[in-house]
Motif scaffolding. Structure first.
Motif, PDB file in Angstrom:
ATOM      1  N   ARG A  15       0.831  -1.202   0.000  1.00 56.61           N
ATOM      2  CA  ARG A  15       0.000   0.000   0.000  1.00 56.61           C
ATOM      3  C   ARG A  15       0.870   1.260   0.000  1.00 56.61           C
ATOM      4  O   ARG A  15       0.530   2.280  -0.628  1.00 56.61           O
ATOM      5  CB  ARG A  15      -0.894  -0.024   1.223  1.00 56.61           C
ATOM      6  CG  ARG A  15      -2.166   0.791   1.099  1.00 56.61           C
ATOM      7  CD  ARG A  15      -3.158   0.133   0.188  1.00 56.61           C
ATOM      8  NE  ARG A  15      -4.454   0.815   0.258  1.00 56.61           N
ATOM      9  CZ  ARG A  15      -5.503   0.445  -0.458  1.00 56.61           C
ATOM     10  NH1 ARG A  15      -5.412  -0.567  -1.301  1.00 56.61           N
ATOM     11  NH2 ARG A  15      -6.653   1.093  -0.343  1.00 56.61           N
ATOM     12  N   MET A  16       2.018   1.187   0.687  1.00 55.81           N
ATOM     13  CA  MET A  16       2.935   2.316   0.722  1.00 55.81           C
ATOM     14  C   MET A  16       3.492   2.600  -0.668  1.00 55.81           C
ATOM     15  O   MET A  16       3.653   3.760  -1.062  1.00 55.81           O
ATOM     16  CB  MET A  16       4.073   2.004   1.705  1.00 55.81           C
ATOM     17  CG  MET A  16       4.927   3.204   2.076  1.00 55.81           C
ATOM     18  SD  MET A  16       4.075   4.349   3.181  1.00 55.81           S
ATOM     19  CE  MET A  16       4.202   5.875   2.248  1.00 55.81           C
ATOM     20  N   VAL A  17       3.801   1.544  -1.414  1.00 53.86           N
ATOM     21  CA  VAL A  17       4.251   1.706  -2.794  1.00 53.86           C
ATOM     22  C   VAL A  17       3.218   2.492  -3.590  1.00 53.86           C
ATOM     23  O   VAL A  17       3.548   3.442  -4.322  1.00 53.86           O
ATOM     24  CB  VAL A  17       4.507   0.330  -3.446  1.00 53.86           C
ATOM     25  CG1 VAL A  17       4.715   0.481  -4.953  1.00 53.86           C
ATOM     26  CG2 VAL A  17       5.710  -0.354  -2.815  1.00 53.86           C
ATOM     27  N   ASP A 198      -4.453   3.049   4.937  1.00 50.64           N
ATOM     28  CA  ASP A 198      -4.235   4.250   4.135  1.00 50.64           C
ATOM     29  C   ASP A 198      -3.847   5.437   5.001  1.00 50.64           C
ATOM     30  O   ASP A 198      -3.032   6.274   4.601  1.00 50.64           O
ATOM     31  CB  ASP A 198      -5.480   4.582   3.310  1.00 50.64           C
ATOM     32  CG  ASP A 198      -5.672   3.628   2.141  1.00 50.64           C
ATOM     33  OD1 ASP A 198      -4.673   2.989   1.736  1.00 50.64           O
ATOM     34  OD2 ASP A 198      -6.799   3.513   1.635  1.00 50.64           O
ATOM     35  N   ASP A 199      -4.441   5.530   6.196  1.00 48.00           N
ATOM     36  CA  ASP A 199      -4.042   6.597   7.116  1.00 48.00           C
ATOM     37  C   ASP A 199      -2.592   6.410   7.561  1.00 48.00           C
ATOM     38  O   ASP A 199      -1.825   7.381   7.669  1.00 48.00           O
ATOM     39  CB  ASP A 199      -4.961   6.626   8.333  1.00 48.00           C
ATOM     40  CG  ASP A 199      -6.380   7.038   7.980  1.00 48.00           C
ATOM     41  OD1 ASP A 199      -6.551   7.805   7.017  1.00 48.00           O
ATOM     42  OD2 ASP A 199      -7.312   6.589   8.661  1.00 48.00           O
ATOM     43  N   LEU A 200      -2.213   5.157   7.832  1.00 49.99           N
ATOM     44  CA  LEU A 200      -0.835   4.879   8.218  1.00 49.99           C
ATOM     45  C   LEU A 200       0.129   5.302   7.115  1.00 49.99           C
ATOM     46  O   LEU A 200       1.144   5.966   7.376  1.00 49.99           O
ATOM     47  CB  LEU A 200      -0.661   3.391   8.526  1.00 49.99           C
ATOM     48  CG  LEU A 200       0.773   2.917   8.784  1.00 49.99           C
ATOM     49  CD1 LEU A 200       1.383   3.634   9.987  1.00 49.99           C
ATOM     50  CD2 LEU A 200       0.820   1.407   8.974  1.00 49.99           C
ATOM     51  N   CYS A 201      -0.163   4.931   5.880  1.00 50.83           N
ATOM     52  CA  CYS A 201       0.734   5.277   4.772  1.00 50.83           C
ATOM     53  C   CYS A 201       0.826   6.784   4.577  1.00 50.83           C
ATOM     54  O   CYS A 201       1.910   7.323   4.290  1.00 50.83           O
ATOM     55  CB  CYS A 201       0.260   4.600   3.489  1.00 50.83           C
ATOM     56  SG  CYS A 201       0.454   2.807   3.481  1.00 50.83           S
ATOM     57  N   THR A 202      -0.301   7.482   4.730  1.00 46.97           N
ATOM     58  CA  THR A 202      -0.280   8.946   4.645  1.00 46.97           C
ATOM     59  C   THR A 202       0.641   9.534   5.708  1.00 46.97           C
ATOM     60  O   THR A 202       1.451  10.437   5.440  1.00 46.97           O
ATOM     61  CB  THR A 202      -1.705   9.502   4.811  1.00 46.97           C
ATOM     62  OG1 THR A 202      -2.517   9.046   3.731  1.00 46.97           O
ATOM     63  CG2 THR A 202      -1.701  11.031   4.824  1.00 46.97           C
TER      64      THR A 202
END
Length: 267
Positions: A15-17, A198-202
């Motif tokens: 997801r980070m990618v 998604d919040d973590l990746c943001t």
């Protein structure tokens, strides 16, 4: 921004990618190359094994990065000594290093919310929480001694698409839809915090871009809910009536409750 992700094959890493690519950054992932994952177009891969310092040295030889985001710092992949050697390899070669830690680095208190100044747990670095605590100390010590641009993000339980933790929300959804009982121990008062991937990746991308977080620890999930609330909320999502079975307090050593986050260390 030239970004290296340590991991990148599953869940948070993958997801980070996607987040980095959508934001227009150049992305390379470093992993063992054993996970069958098709990377998005334009994403490069470096093969390296975190259980081998020599493998990591060869993989990182001659490279420099604007940011390194470490989502694979798990005890099974990198022991304490190996983690220190990774910092040696990256020091002076990165503009920012963001380590994904965990609230499991905290000494458990049973109180919420957690605050960044709470003491570390004193467990061996061969355990999950003990390893996270060891890694955090190594990063902060190196920042103090050389200015190594490391920062630490502490999430709690992460949920969302492609979650590869098998007894998290997907398994709970399946039990609820099939009408299976939900075992709730400790009067349903086990409490933890949940955050969307998604919040973590943001948050991780923000940390990679903000110089002010160098040498800092940041909690990335906040509000919590009890095990009972968790089961009821997920039941509402799938339109089911939860069949909640309370596990008697005397049965602590008997049948394990459903869900690894329902144990008494989170009470």
């Amino acid at each position: 921004m030239e970004t290296l992700i340590l991991g990148g094959g599953t869940f948070v890493g993958r997801r980070m990618v996607e987040h980095l690519r959508e934001a227009g950054h150049q992305v390379t992932v470093l992993n063992r190359g054993k996970t069958s994952t098709d990377l998005p177009a334009g994403v490069k891969r470096i093969v390296g094994d975190r259980t081998s310092t020599e493998s990591m040295r060869q993989a990182l030889e001659g490279t420099e990065w604007d940011a390194v985001i470490d989502v694979s710092g798990f005890v099974m992949a990198a022991g304490g000594g190996l983690f220190d050697e990774l910092i040696d390899l990256l020091d002076s070669r990165v503009g920012a290093y963001v380590f994904v830690s965990s609230i499991m680095a905290y000494e458990p208190t049973g109180l919420m919310p957690w605050t960044e100044d709470q003491p570390h747990r004193d467990d061996p670095d061969t355990t999950y929480g003990g390893f996270k605590a060891h890694a955090e100390r190594a990063i902060l010590d190196r920042f103090a001694s050389t200015g190594f641009p490391g920062s630490i993000g502490r999430p709690a339980a992460i949920y969302g698409p492609d979650n590869n933790i098998h007894d998290m929300e997907t398994a709970m959804f399946l039990r609820l839809r099939r009408g299976l009982p939900i075992l709730i121990p400790h009067e349903g008062l086990v409490t933890t915090s949940y955050g969307h991937v998604d919040d973590l990746c943001t948050n991780l991308l923000e940390m990679a871009l903000l110089p002010a977080v160098r040498g800092e620890v940041v909690n990335l999930t906040g509000e919590g809910c009890s095990a009972r609330e968790y089961a009821i909320l997920l039941a509402q999502i799938v339109g089911a009536e939860p069949d909640i079975i309370e596990v008697p307090a005397w049965n602590r050593d008997g049948q394990a409750p459903f869900g690894h986050l329902f144990k008494d260390k989170h009470h």
